[in-house]
Design a protein around this motif. Structure first.
Motif, PDB file in Angstrom:
ATOM      1  N   ILE A 150      27.621  -3.027 -37.578  1.00  0.00           N
ATOM      2  CA  ILE A 150      28.139  -2.503 -36.698  1.00  0.00           C
ATOM      3  C   ILE A 150      27.518  -1.025 -37.479  1.00  0.00           C
ATOM      4  N   PRO A 151      28.766  -0.745 -38.660  1.00  0.00           N
ATOM      5  CA  PRO A 151      29.062   0.699 -39.104  1.00  0.00           C
ATOM      6  C   PRO A 151      27.370   0.876 -39.634  1.00  0.00           C
ATOM      7  N   GLN A 152      26.030   0.638 -40.219  1.00  0.00           N
ATOM      8  CA  GLN A 152      25.258   1.001 -40.706  1.00  0.00           C
ATOM      9  C   GLN A 152      24.301   1.873 -39.734  1.00  0.00           C
ATOM     10  N   LEU A 153      25.052   1.053 -38.139  1.00  0.00           N
ATOM     11  CA  LEU A 153      24.031   1.961 -37.254  1.00  0.00           C
ATOM     12  C   LEU A 153      24.846   3.506 -37.469  1.00  0.00           C
ATOM     13  N   PHE A 154      25.760   3.205 -37.034  1.00  0.00           N
ATOM     14  CA  PHE A 154      26.688   5.201 -37.118  1.00  0.00           C
ATOM     15  C   PHE A 154      26.326   5.141 -38.066  1.00  0.00           C
ATOM     16  N   ALA A 155      25.859   5.017 -39.314  1.00  0.00           N
ATOM     17  CA  ALA A 155      25.986   5.566 -40.695  1.00  0.00           C
ATOM     18  C   ALA A 155      23.742   6.438 -40.446  1.00  0.00           C
ATOM     19  N   TYR A 156      23.836   5.553 -39.690  1.00  0.00           N
ATOM     20  CA  TYR A 156      21.643   5.781 -39.463  1.00  0.00           C
ATOM     21  C   TYR A 156      21.539   7.537 -38.736  1.00  0.00           C
ATOM     22  N   ALA A 157      23.004   6.914 -37.737  1.00  0.00           N
ATOM     23  CA  ALA A 157      23.377   8.451 -36.576  1.00  0.00           C
ATOM     24  C   ALA A 157      23.424   9.804 -37.253  1.00  0.00           C
ATOM     25  N   VAL A 158      24.521   9.879 -38.622  1.00  0.00           N
ATOM     26  CA  VAL A 158      24.174  10.716 -40.005  1.00  0.00           C
ATOM     27  C   VAL A 158      23.643  11.231 -40.775  1.00  0.00           C
ATOM     28  N   ASN A 159      22.938  10.255 -41.129  1.00  0.00           N
ATOM     29  CA  ASN A 159      22.299  10.257 -41.704  1.00  0.00           C
ATOM     30  C   ASN A 159      21.081  11.147 -41.894  1.00  0.00           C
ATOM     31  N   PHE A 160      19.989  10.168 -40.174  1.00  0.00           N
ATOM     32  CA  PHE A 160      19.136  11.141 -40.743  1.00  0.00           C
ATOM     33  C   PHE A 160      18.900  12.851 -40.048  1.00  0.00           C
ATOM     34  N   PRO A 161      19.170  12.970 -39.511  1.00  0.00           N
ATOM     35  CA  PRO A 161      19.790  14.435 -38.618  1.00  0.00           C
ATOM     36  C   PRO A 161      19.830  15.255 -39.878  1.00  0.00           C
ATOM     37  N   LEU A 162      20.738  15.240 -41.047  1.00  0.00           N
ATOM     38  CA  LEU A 162      21.209  15.456 -42.097  1.00  0.00           C
ATOM     39  C   LEU A 162      19.635  15.541 -43.135  1.00  0.00           C
ATOM     40  N   GLN A 163      19.642  13.949 -43.536  1.00  0.00           N
ATOM     41  CA  GLN A 163      17.742  14.728 -44.213  1.00  0.00           C
ATOM     42  C   GLN A 163      16.866  15.448 -43.885  1.00  0.00           C
ATOM     43  N   LYS A 164      16.732  15.687 -42.096  1.00  0.00           N
ATOM     44  CA  LYS A 164      15.841  16.405 -41.669  1.00  0.00           C
ATOM     45  C   LYS A 164      15.586  17.972 -42.409  1.00  0.00           C
ATOM     46  N   PHE A 165      17.980  18.471 -42.177  1.00  0.00           N
ATOM     47  CA  PHE A 165      18.090  19.241 -42.518  1.00  0.00           C
ATOM     48  C   PHE A 165      17.611  19.899 -43.531  1.00  0.00           C
ATOM     49  N   PHE A 166      18.193  18.681 -44.557  1.00  0.00           N
ATOM     50  CA  PHE A 166      17.345  19.401 -46.168  1.00  0.00           C
ATOM     51  C   PHE A 166      16.015  19.703 -46.710  1.00  0.00           C
ATOM     52  N   GLN A 167      15.754  18.524 -45.622  1.00  0.00           N
ATOM     53  CA  GLN A 167      13.053  18.604 -45.948  1.00  0.00           C
ATOM     54  C   GLN A 167      13.773  19.855 -45.622  1.00  0.00           C
ATOM     55  N   SER A 168      13.918  20.511 -44.191  1.00  0.00           N
ATOM     56  CA  SER A 168      12.951  21.330 -43.947  1.00  0.00           C
ATOM     57  C   SER A 168      13.363  22.416 -44.460  1.00  0.00           C
ATOM     58  N   GLN A 169      14.069  22.785 -45.674  1.00  0.00           N
ATOM     59  CA  GLN A 169      14.986  23.724 -47.069  1.00  0.00           C
ATOM     60  C   GLN A 169      14.224  23.291 -47.842  1.00  0.00           C
ATOM     61  N   THR A 170      13.428  22.376 -48.088  1.00  0.00           N
ATOM     62  CA  THR A 170      13.060  21.649 -49.795  1.00  0.00           C
ATOM     63  C   THR A 170      14.352  21.417 -50.709  1.00  0.00           C
ATOM     64  N   ARG A 171      15.030  20.886 -50.004  1.00  0.00           N
ATOM     65  CA  ARG A 171      16.901  20.724 -50.778  1.00  0.00           C
ATOM     66  C   ARG A 171      16.702  18.840 -50.529  1.00  0.00           C
ATOM     67  N   VAL A 172      16.258  18.314 -51.805  1.00  0.00           N
ATOM     68  CA  VAL A 172      15.889  17.224 -51.260  1.00  0.00           C
ATOM     69  C   VAL A 172      16.508  16.030 -52.921  1.00  0.00           C
ATOM     70  N   TRP A 173      16.217  17.069 -54.068  1.00  0.00           N
ATOM     71  CA  TRP A 173      16.311  16.374 -55.193  1.00  0.00           C
ATOM     72  C   TRP A 173      17.908  15.955 -55.115  1.00  0.00           C
ATOM     73  N   VAL A 174      18.884  16.356 -54.093  1.00  0.00           N
ATOM     74  CA  VAL A 174      20.401  16.134 -54.168  1.00  0.00           C
ATOM     75  C   VAL A 174      20.246  14.449 -53.736  1.00  0.00           C
ATOM     76  N   MET A 175      19.656  14.485 -52.908  1.00  0.00           N
ATOM     77  CA  MET A 175      19.099  13.356 -51.788  1.00  0.00           C
ATOM     78  C   MET A 175      18.668  11.982 -52.787  1.00  0.00           C
ATOM     79  N   ALA A 176      17.862  12.388 -53.041  1.00  0.00           N
ATOM     80  CA  ALA A 176      17.161  11.527 -53.479  1.00  0.00           C
ATOM     81  C   ALA A 176      18.723  11.205 -55.336  1.00  0.00           C
ATOM     82  N   GLY A 177      19.234  11.808 -55.798  1.00  0.00           N
ATOM     83  CA  GLY A 177      20.082  11.659 -56.682  1.00  0.00           C
ATOM     84  C   GLY A 177      21.114  10.714 -56.037  1.00  0.00           C
TER      85      GLY A 177
END
Length: 475
Positions: A150-177
């Motif tokens: 169940i903790p992974q369920l709430f991790a997804y809820a935080v992670n996906f919006p953050l990913q889209k926020f970073f991707q829209s500004q092409t800040r993706v290398w930090v995410m990869a690291g």
């Protein structure tokens, strides 16, 4: 004739230059996005690899949880987060950077409440699976495992919006690291908890929970560390404005993506209801789907890249550039699809051994090799077309396409071939493949016939409607 040749040569040179420039822009996003997707997906991939050596039932239980329960939640939350992809990308193109942090917070509100609403499904997984006619032993083990994750369920809820926020500004290398570090930690935790200490499925669940929250905490630190002075200015009550319109787009995005991911869930359910050795069939399909989803991460990288490029260019009022981005992204992703297809065909007698040492499962998996290869090729194209839909805001239209192709066409054919004509797993997978083929053809037709000038105008309207000009830019 000489003049015509010179003109033709000049056009070809300009086309090559444009293609090269667009490819560089695409790879700037797609490269790290592919790496991030592969690394984050590999967290589940590693879990399956370790659990697969515990036994038939354990592997089948984790397969059911990942493909049915987590697949359901993953698809819903990722889809909700994809609304951010449309709005943030178009806001960046229109140079309204101050809106990104507000959009991110609105998305967190929506995904957080969604995760809370999904929690009972995790708690009551065992009776739900039995109701869906899954084997009792698999359902019991899957139910226990699902409560632990169940903790992974709430991790997804935080992670996906953050990913889209970073991707829209092409800040993706930090995410990869961050994803690379989390994956290394996940392998170590599984080795210690599952293999060395013998904690079995419980150890695998603990390892996954820790790994996903390490990803989130590292990304949140990056967010608040001052690298986004214009896009992130702290929490604001403005996030609660225009929530209704944001929910509408989020729901459309979620339905579009969920119908895609639940298609695979339905296939697992059909396979799990087979009369003859369902645990063997589920294990074989799980192995193929994990490999197919791993190769899909490349297409998802191009999905993210083309979504950003299309949304940015439409937001900036450059429809012709957006159209050209689509052509380049589909071409590059299809090339990778051809390479992966060839690799699977060459290695089809060997890759099952990475996941299991059970001869029956290996034989059943090998039988699916050709169908898996064809699926991998199609899935190198259609996710990119989904990225175009997200960038342009076509989520509702694609949702209708998915319903028709998958649930009114593909699944009935799969059930007919699998049950009526006694083709079993191969028949069910053939139906899935038929639905994917039809969907790809329709999406290509829609994209080809799009009026991109009209899409740019609609992008401008969308930004005005959902707060693009209602929030004063902060200095």
């Amino acid at each position: 004739m000489g003049v015509d040749r010179e003109r033709m040569r000049g056009r070809m040179m300009r086309l090559r230059e444009m293609s090269w420039e667009e490819s560089k822009k695409m790879w700037k996003i797609a490269g790290p996005a592919i790496l991030t997707s592969v690394l984050q997906f590999s967290i589940g991939f590693v879990t399956v690899a370790f659990v697969g050596h515990l036994g038939y039932v354990e592997l089948a239980a984790v397969a059911v949880v990942q493909n049915i329960v987590e697949g359901f939640a993953f698809g819903l939350l990722l889809g909700m987060g994809s609304a951010l992809e449309t709005l943030c990308g178009q806001a960046v193109g229109a140079r309204q950077i101050h809106m990104l942090g507000i959009y991110l917070q609105r998305s967190w509100i929506i995904t957080g409440f969604t995760a809370l609403a999904l929690t009972p499904i995790y708690v009551f997984t065992s009776p739900i699976l039995k109701l869906l006619r899954q084997a009792d032993e698999i359902s019991e083990v899957a139910g226990r495992y699902c409560i632990w994750v169940i903790p992974q369920l709430f991790a997804y809820a935080v992670n996906f919006p953050l990913q889209k926020f970073f991707q829209s500004q092409t800040r993706v290398w930090v995410m990869a690291g961050i994803a690379a570090a989390a994956l290394a930690l996940h392998v170590l935790l599984n080795w210690v908890l599952v293999t060395k200490l013998g904690y079995g499925l419980g150890g695998a669940a603990i390892a996954g929970n820790i790994s996903w929250w390490v990803v989130n905490l590292a990304q949140l630190v990056y967010l608040v560390s001052g690298y986004f002075p214009n896009a992130w200015t702290g929490f604001s009550l403005s996030a609660f404005r225009s929530l209704a319109a944001f929910v509408n787009l989020s729901l459309a995005s979620a339905i579009m993506l969920c119908l895609e991911l639940w298609y695979y869930t339905a296939v697992i359910l059909l396979v799990g209801s087979l009369k003859t050795k369902p645990e063997i069939a589920v294990d074989a399909v799980s192995i193929c789907m994990n490999l197919e989803l791993w190769t899909l991460m490349v297409a998802i990288g191009f999905n993210a890249a083309v979504s950003v490029r299309v949304s940015n260019e439409l937001g900036a009022g450059r429809p012709k550039v957006a159209e050209f981005s689509v052509v380049v992204a589909v071409s590059m992703s299809a090339l990778f699809g051809i390479l992966f297809t060839a690799a699977v065909l060459i290695a089809r007698n060997h890759f099952p051994k990475l996941f299991t040492d059970k001869p029956e499962v290996i034989r059943e998996t090998i039988k699916l090799g050709y169908l898996l290869a064809a699926t991998i090729f199609l899935n190198s194209i259609q996710p990119v077309l989904h990225g175009v839909a997200i960038g342009a805001g076509w989520q509702s239209l694609v949702a209708f396409v998915n319903v028709g192709c998958y649930y009114l066409f593909g699944l009935p054919i799969g059930a007919l071939l699998g049950y009526k004509f006694k083709l079993g797993v191969q028949g069910i997978w053939s139906g899935m493949l038929a639905g994917t083929l039809l969907q790809t053809i329709i999406l290509m037709s829609i994209t080809y016939r799009t009026n991109w000038q009209k899409e740019a105008f609609q992008a401008e309207e969308r930004l005005q409607t959902w707060g693009g000009q209602s929030e004063p830019q902060r200095s």
